[in-house]
Each structure stands twice: as C-alpha cells, then as structure tokens.
Design an enzyme around this catalytic site. Structure first.
Site, PDB file in Angstrom:
ATOM      1  N   ASP A  73       0.817  -1.210   0.000  1.00  0.00           N
ATOM      2  CA  ASP A  73       0.000   0.000   0.000  1.00  0.00           C
ATOM      3  C   ASP A  73       0.854   1.264   0.000  1.00  0.00           C
ATOM      4  OD1 ASP A  73       0.583  -1.122   2.697  1.00  0.00           O
ATOM      5  OD2 ASP A  73      -0.216   0.788   3.402  1.00  0.00           O
TER       6      ASP A  73
ATOM      7  N   TYR B  33      11.541   2.528   1.275  1.00  0.00           N
ATOM      8  CA  TYR B  33      10.880   1.236   1.080  1.00  0.00           C
ATOM      9  C   TYR B  33       9.819   1.351  -0.004  1.00  0.00           C
ATOM     10  CZ  TYR B  33       7.577  -2.566   1.907  1.00  0.00           C
ATOM     11  OH  TYR B  33       6.720  -3.624   1.742  1.00  0.00           O
TER      12      TYR B  33
ATOM     13  N   LYS C 290       9.822  -0.406  -3.782  1.00  0.00           N
ATOM     14  CA  LYS C 290       8.762  -1.350  -4.146  1.00  0.00           C
ATOM     15  C   LYS C 290       7.998  -0.868  -5.373  1.00  0.00           C
ATOM     16  CE  LYS C 290       7.527  -4.624  -2.203  1.00  0.00           C
ATOM     17  NZ  LYS C 290       7.857  -6.048  -2.455  1.00  0.00           N
TER      18      LYS C 290
END
Length: 285
Positions: free
Chosen positions: A100, A124, A128
């Site tokens: 998310d 992060y 991703k």
C-alpha cells in the site's frame, strides 16, 4: 502445478509454505536462491521450472530501509528485476507481492488498482514501486498483489510488538491514531493466493487486504480486547511519534478488481485478527 516461493522464511512466505495445497512447492530463501544474484536466480528457475513464482522476498523493515538505502534498492528493485527476468525466461507466471505504501496517502478515499501511484513517501515505498514497474516491463504474465499492515505467525509485526509491550510494565501505551489502513493477516493473503493460482486469466494488479479499516490505535485496542489484556492505550498523532521513515496517513486499499471479477471477497479485518489470535498460542507468537 509447480509453485516457487521466494522469501520462503519470511512472514508471508512461511504462511504460504504451510498452507498452499494442490501444488508442488519449492520454498526458496536466500540460502537456496539469492535474488540479488541474477545468474543464481536463472539457474534455480531453469532447474525447477516452476509454473508460478510467488515473489515474497523483500526488505520490509521500513525504517531500516532509510538507513540502509543501497541494500533496500538492491533487494527490492534489483532483486525483483532478476526474478521477473528469470520468470519470463522460463514462461512462469509471476505473482509479485507489493505494498500500500506505493501511494502517498493524500486521497480522501481508499486507493483502488486503477489509481496511479506516485512512488510513496519513503525508501521502502519507492523501491517497491520501482519493483512493480520492473515486473510490468519484464514479465507480461504477472499479477502484482498489494498487501498492507501485514501480520502472521512468525512476525515481526505490529501484533507481535503490541503483545510484547503489553507485559504489565507500562501503565499506558501511546499509539498513532492519524494513519488509517487495512490490517491484514498472512492467512487471508495465502487463502486469496490459493484461489488466484486457479485463476490464471487474472493478470495485472490486485489488492489483497482485509475488508474494513482501522487506525493503528484501533488495531491495538482490538488486539488487547481479543486477548483480554487490560492495557491502557492513548491515541497520539504521527508528529508525536516520529519515525525515520514517513508513513502515509491513508493506507486504505479498495478491492475493486476482486469486486469486478466476482472471484472472492477478502475477510473482515476484525474477524481475521480474532481467528489469528485464537489459533496461535501466545508463546508461538
């Protein structure tokens, strides 16, 4: 059907290894397949020739990614490049687990699969998001499955942290109340992937979070309620609890693709949490 799981010793990988049925599983962790070594990944995939690769391997410690940025990019982006290339090379479908956090959280509604991510707010998230783009470009036969606020049997997770902190030594716990998302169990994700393995025609991006929403404060209160722990919890703002990595205030994900396809529905987060806590001995957690 042959299914290879990268990051098999991680929280989601462990659940998948223990619960997936009707297929020949190849549990691959760093010892068996270092995803940052392209030659190794290609060699391993060519040897076992999986029909599907479920790519769980990632550096998921969000705050640590801020201080170890090179490692985060190497594992999450470059590692995924190797997995995507090797999967496509042998004709395997790639199911890549994402997050998310690829969204910045500025919308006033849950994000659905057709909303355009902007790369997120931290290292992060950005690594991703880069991984998602690599999957789309290198392996057309793919399914990117976004999850959020994940917890599972072997942790680490928010559930484990709350249970550890509620050891009777603290009169109160302050928990952030201005970040909202979908607490999701690895069991719920594994059950969904079990169905999706039998739905090869579904490609693209899908959200696999539990239904319903909560703040971290709500999440903590529910954990203690189910466990019957008398722990006072105080809501606080993100500004009062600063972390190295900035988090989005809105992490809610809408399961629009699942609704459109009518394949199945994710469970409610409170029901999934209760099932998890009641089925696991506290010592195991």
């Amino acid at each position: 059907m042959k299914v290879a799981i990268t990051g098999a010793k991680g929280m989601l990988g462990t659940t998948l290894t223990h619960t997936l049925q009707g297929c020949e599983l190849f549990a691959l962790d760093r010892e068996e397949c270092d995803i940052t070594d392209s030659a190794t990944v290609c060699s391993v995939f060519e040897k076992i020739k999986p029909d599907v690769v479920i790519h769980c391997a990632a550096m998921t410690a969000v705050d640590l990614c801020e201080s170890k940025q090179f490692e985060a990019w190497k594992i999450n982006a470059f590692g995924t490049t190797n997995v995507a290339y090797a999967s496509n090379k042998i004709g395997a479908k790639l199911i890549a687990i994402s997050t998310d956090y690829v969204f910045d959280g500025e919308l006033d509604r849950p994000y659905h699969e057709y909303d355009q991510p902007n790369g997120g707010l931290n290292v992060y998230a950005k690594s991703k998001w880069a991984a998602e783009q690599v999957v789309r470009s290198l392996c057309p036969n793919h399914l990117i499955a976004r999850v959020s606020w994940l917890y599972g049997g072997n942790g680490p997770s928010f559930v484990h942290t709350m249970l550890r902190l509620a050891d009777g030594s603290r009169s109160e716990l302050k928990v952030v109340n201005d970040q909202v998302g979908n607490p999701t169990s690895t069991k719920a994700v594994a059950d969904a992937l079990q169905i999706l393995l039998k739905t090869p025609e579904l490609v693209g991006t899908v959200h696999l979070t539990c239904e319903g929403e909560a703040s971290w404060f709500d999440f903590a209160c529910k954990i203690f309620e189910i466990e019957k722990i008398n722990q006072k919890v105080i809501p606080c703002s993100s500004d009062q609890y600063p972390t190295p990595a900035k988090r989005p205030h809105n992490s809610r994900l809408e399961k629009l693709v699942l609704k459109e396809s009518g394949i199945f529905q994710m469970p409610n987060w409170e029901i999934a949490l209760e099932e998890f806590l009641l089925s696991h001995n506290r010592q195991v957690l």
